[in-house]
Motif scaffolding. Structure first.
Motif, PDB file in Angstrom:
ATOM      1  N   LEU A  63      -0.195  -9.134 -13.448  1.00 21.94           N
ATOM      2  CA  LEU A  63       1.129  -8.501 -13.497  1.00 21.94           C
ATOM      3  C   LEU A  63       0.997  -7.009 -13.806  1.00 21.94           C
ATOM      4  N   ARG A  90      -2.830 -17.256  -8.607  1.00 14.30           N
ATOM      5  CA  ARG A  90      -1.789 -17.392  -9.626  1.00 14.30           C
ATOM      6  C   ARG A  90      -1.253 -18.819  -9.714  1.00 14.30           C
ATOM      7  N   PHE A  97       6.397 -17.553 -20.598  1.00 18.70           N
ATOM      8  CA  PHE A  97       6.898 -16.267 -21.106  1.00 18.70           C
ATOM      9  C   PHE A  97       7.530 -16.392 -22.489  1.00 18.70           C
ATOM     10  N   ALA A 101      11.983 -17.060 -19.553  1.00 16.33           N
ATOM     11  CA  ALA A 101      12.207 -16.501 -18.203  1.00 16.33           C
ATOM     12  C   ALA A 101      12.679 -17.556 -17.213  1.00 16.33           C
ATOM     13  N   TYR A 103      15.217 -19.184 -14.567  1.00 19.33           N
ATOM     14  CA  TYR A 103      16.145 -18.547 -13.619  1.00 19.33           C
ATOM     15  C   TYR A 103      17.575 -18.971 -13.979  1.00 19.33           C
ATOM     16  N   PHE A 114      11.467 -24.897  -7.916  1.00 20.89           N
ATOM     17  CA  PHE A 114      11.227 -23.606  -7.269  1.00 20.89           C
ATOM     18  C   PHE A 114       9.746 -23.317  -6.960  1.00 20.89           C
ATOM     19  N   PRO A 115       8.852 -23.348  -7.986  1.00 20.56           N
ATOM     20  CA  PRO A 115       7.452 -23.035  -7.666  1.00 20.56           C
ATOM     21  C   PRO A 115       6.826 -24.039  -6.706  1.00 20.56           C
ATOM     22  N   ASN A 119       5.432 -23.011  -2.976  1.00 25.45           N
ATOM     23  CA  ASN A 119       3.985 -23.008  -2.764  1.00 25.45           C
ATOM     24  C   ASN A 119       3.462 -24.178  -1.948  1.00 25.45           C
ATOM     25  N   ARG A 164       7.853 -25.847 -16.158  1.00 20.78           N
ATOM     26  CA  ARG A 164       7.869 -25.163 -14.863  1.00 20.78           C
ATOM     27  C   ARG A 164       6.469 -24.709 -14.460  1.00 20.78           C
ATOM     28  N   LEU A 168       2.760 -27.132 -11.144  1.00 16.49           N
ATOM     29  CA  LEU A 168       1.731 -26.791 -10.153  1.00 16.49           C
ATOM     30  C   LEU A 168       0.324 -27.190 -10.635  1.00 16.49           C
TER      31      LEU A 168
ATOM     32  N   ASP B 143       8.995 -11.346 -13.051  1.00 14.26           N
ATOM     33  CA  ASP B 143       7.573 -11.582 -13.364  1.00 14.26           C
ATOM     34  C   ASP B 143       7.240 -13.064 -13.243  1.00 14.26           C
ATOM     35  N   ALA B 144       8.183 -13.906 -13.696  1.00 12.99           N
ATOM     36  CA  ALA B 144       7.952 -15.362 -13.637  1.00 12.99           C
ATOM     37  C   ALA B 144       7.786 -15.814 -12.185  1.00 12.99           C
ATOM     38  N   MET B 145       8.573 -15.218 -11.299  1.00  9.45           N
ATOM     39  CA  MET B 145       8.449 -15.557  -9.879  1.00  9.45           C
ATOM     40  C   MET B 145       7.086 -15.140  -9.363  1.00  9.45           C
ATOM     41  N   GLU B 146       6.685 -13.949  -9.762  1.00 10.29           N
ATOM     42  CA  GLU B 146       5.417 -13.400  -9.285  1.00 10.29           C
ATOM     43  C   GLU B 146       4.238 -14.269  -9.738  1.00 10.29           C
ATOM     44  N   SER B 148       4.273 -17.326 -10.450  1.00  2.69           N
ATOM     45  CA  SER B 148       4.280 -18.691  -9.909  1.00  2.69           C
ATOM     46  C   SER B 148       3.959 -18.685  -8.410  1.00  2.69           C
TER      47      SER B 148
END
Lengths: 257, 273
Positions: A63, A90, A97, A101, A103, A114-115, A119, A164, A168, B143-146, B148
Motif C-alpha cells: 500500500l 495480495r 484494518f 474498513a 464497505y 466482494f473479495p 478474485n 472478510r 480468500l 485501501d481495503a479494496m486494494e 483484497s
C-alpha cells in the motif's frame, strides 16, 4: 489465557524485510527495519503511537512504497512486481484494518462476497454462500449476515473485517491494532480469534499493537519498534526483562506481569 | 525631512515571506495540474481495458439518474415556463409572439438544457461522488479494496466517470423536452396554440449542428462532473474535514470548468454555423 503454541517452521520465512526505510517529508519513520516472519508464527510488533508500526505493514502489503530496503513476501520482492502480480500476491495476504474498513454501503454478506466475487470470476452462487457461511461461523457472527456495518458493534466490525480477509484463505495475516478501542472482554475475544485463525487457517501473522494483553496472548515472538528500528526482540518475558528506560515504562504502565 | 532614508517600504523579511507564499501557491497549482492530468490519463488507460465493470457502471448510471431526476424535472419545467414568460413582453413589442416557440427551443436546446442539467448534476452527483469516495479514503475502504486484490481505481473511479458521461446527455435531453413542455404551458395559456403546432415550431429552427453540439457539450460536462468528483474524493486527505473539502471542491471546480467548457464549445460551434 496462555497461548497454545502452534508449530513454527523457523527454516521457512514467509516475509523478509531488510534495511527498510520510509520517510514522510522530513520525518523518517522507519530507519532500517530488519524482520523475518516464519511460517506459522504470530509476530507481535509493539511500539508507541507514531513509531511506524502501521507504516511497516502497509509497506509489506504494497500500500506504501519503501524509500530504501527490500521487502520479500512469499518469495516475491514487492517492489519488482507488476500491478497484476502484486494483485495476485495480495490475495494471499489478509489485511485487517484498525477501523475494520467495512464497505458502508454493503451488507455483511456483500462485504464478505466482494473479495471472492472479484478474485474468482465465474464462481457459483452456491460456492459463494458456502464460503460466506463458513467464515461467518469462524468468527461466530452468522446472525449478522444481512445487517449493515453501521448496525454492528466495534467488536463485531473487527470480527467481520477479519472474516472478510479469511474468505480468500490467506497464507499471511496482517492485523493493524486489532484490539484498539474495544472493551477488555471483547479484546480477549479478538485475541482468541487471532489464535484460532492461526490454528485453523495455518496462517503466519504480524500483529501491530500497543496492547500488552494482546501481545502476550497472541504473540509467539515480540518485536519492539523504537526510533524507526527494532530495538528488542524475543519472547514476551525476554523483551520486557530489561532496565531500558524507554522499554520498561511501556510494560510498567500496563497491569499484567 | 531626511530624503536620504533608504529603508525599503516593505521590509525584506515580509517581502521574502510574500514571495515564498506566491512560489508555494504556484508550485501547488502546477502540482495539482500535473496530478489531475495523470488522473485523467490513468482513467483512459484503465477504463477501456478488461475486465469491464458493466454491472457497476449500470448501477452507477441508475444512481446518477435517480439522484437528479426529480430536481431536474422540476427545474427544467420551471426554466421553460419562466423563460417563455420573460421573453413574451419583448417579442410582443414587435408583434412577434409567434416566434416564441422558436426562441424557446433555440435557447433551451443550444444552451440551457445541457448547462442547467450539468450544474444540477454537479451539485447533486458531483458532491455525492466527492463525499462518498472521500469518506471511503478516510476510513481506509479504498485501501481495503486494494489489499483484497481489487483495483479500486477501476471499480470506483472508472465506473463513476463512465456513468456520469453516459447519463448526463440523457438527462440533458430529458431537461430539454421538459423545458419545452414548460414553454408550451405558457404559450397555450396565452395564445391557445395547439400542442402539434407548438412542437412543429419548436423543432423547425433546430439544425443537426444544434443537436450535435448539445450532445457533445453534455458528454463533456458529464465527464467533467465525474472526473472532478472522483479526483477530489479519491485524493482527499485524512479526517472528516477532508471529506467536506472533497465534496465542496467537487462542486466548485466542476461548475467553474463547466462554464469554461460552455464558452469554448459555443465558440467552436459558431464557426460551423
Amino acid at each position: 489465557m496462555e497461548k497454545q503454541k502452534a508449530p513454527i517452521d523457523h527454516k521457512n520465512a514467509v516475509i523478509r524485510v531488510h534495511g527498510l526505510k520510509k520517510a514522510f517529508g522530513d520525518y523518517e519513520v522507519l530507519r532500517g527495519v530488519n524482520l523475518e516472519l516464519y511460517q506459522g508464527e504470530n509476530l507481535v510488533v509493539l511500539g508507541r503511537s507514531g513509531t511506524g508500526k502501521s507504516v511497516l505493514i502497509k509497506v509489506i502489503s504494497g500500500l506504501l512504497q519503501a524509500d530504501a530496503g527490500t521487502v520479500e513476501v512469499l518469495g516475491q520482492k514487492i517492489d519488482q512486481l507488476t500491478t497484476k502480480e502484486l494483485q495476485a500476491l495480495r490475495i494471499r495476504i489478509g489485511f485487517s484494518f484498525q477501523n475494520s474498513a467495512l464497505y458502508d454501503s454493503m451488507t455483511v454478506r456483500k462485504n464478505l462476497e466482494f473479495p471472492l466475487v472479484r478474485n474468482r470470476r465465474g464462481i457459483g452462487r452456491k460456492e459463494i454462500d458456502t464460503s460466506v457461511e463458513r467464515v461467518l461461523e469462524a468468527v461466530s457472527l452468522s446472525q449478522t449476515i444481512n445487517q449493515m456495518p453501521s448496525e454492528l458493534s466495534g467488536g463485531q466490525r473487527k470480527r467481520i473485517g477479519i472474516a472478510r480477509t479469511l474468505i480468500l484463505n490467506p497464507e499471511i495475516m496482517l492485523y493493524d491494532e486489532p484490539t484498539a478501542g474495544l472493551d477488555p472482554i471483547t479484546c480477549i475475544e479478538i485475541n482468541e480469534l487471532i489464535n484460532e485463525v492461526q490454528e485453523r487457517y495455518k496462517t503466519s501473522s504480524i500483529i501491530i499493537t500497543h496492547d500488552l494483553t494482546c501481545a502476550k496472548q497472541t504473540g509467539d515472538r515480540i518485536a519492539m519498534l523504537l526510533d524507526g528500528k527494532f530495538q528488542r526482540e524475543g519472547s514476551f518475558e525476554h523483551v520486557f526483562d530489561t532496565d531500558n528506560a524507554r522499554i520498561k515504562p511501556f510494560f510498567d504502565y500496563n497491569f499484567i506481569k | 525631512m531626511d530624503t536620504t532614508d533608504t529603508t525599503p517600504i516593505i521590509p525584506e523579511p515580509v517581502k521574502q515571506k510574500r514571495f515564498a507564499g506566491i512560489r508555494k501557491s504556484l508550485t501547488d497549482f502546477f502540482a495539482s495540474l500535473y496530478n489531475i492530468n495523470s488522473f485523467i490519463i490513468r482513467f483512459f488507460k484503465e477504463a477501456f481495458l478488461p475486465p469491464y465493470e458493466f454491472k457497476e457502471i449500470i448501477r452507477q448510471c441508475y444512481e446518477t439518474g435517480v439522484r437528479s431526476f426529480t430536481l431536474i424535472s422540476l427545474t427544467g419545467f420551471i426554466v421553460g415556463l419562466i423563460f417563455t414568460k420573460q421573453s413574451r413582453p419583448s417579442l410582443a413589442e414587435f408583434g412577434a409572439t409567434s416566434w416564441l416557440p422558436s426562441l424557446v427551443s433555440i435557447a433551451i436546446m443550444r444552451a440551457l438544457a445541457p448547462l442547467v442539467t450539468a450544474l444540477i448534476a454537479a451539485g447533486k452527483v458531483g458532491s455525492s461522488i466527492g463525499a462518498e469516495l472521500g469518506s471511503m479514503r478516510v476510513t481506509e475502504q479504498i485501501d481495503a479494496m486494494e489489499v483484497s486484490g481489487t483495483n479500486p481505481f477501476k471499480f470506483l473511479v472508472c465506473t463513476r466517470v463512465l456513468a456520469t458521461t453516459l447519463t448526463i446527455p440523457i438527462l440533458a435531453t430529458y431537461t430539454g423536452l421538459i423545458s419545452i413542455l414548460g414553454g408550451f404551458l405558457n404559450v397555450y395559456v396565452n395564445e391557445g396554440t395547439s400542442y402539434r403546432t407548438y412542437i412543429g415550431q419548436v423543432f423547425d429552427p433546430l439544425s443537426f449542428i444544434d443537436f450535435t453540439a448539445a450532445l457533445i457539450k453534455s458528454i463533456v460536462f458529464g465527464f467533467t462532473i465525474g472526473i472532478v468528483g472522483c479526483y477530489q474524493g479519491y485524493n482527499s486527505s485524512s479526517g472528516t474535514e477532508g471529506v467536506g473539502k472533497a465534496a465542496n471542491g467537487a462542486v466548485v471546480t466542476a461548475m467553474f470548468l463547466i462554464f469554461i467548457e460552455e464558452i469554448t464549445i459555443v465558440q467552436i460551434t459558431s464557426w460551423f454555423r
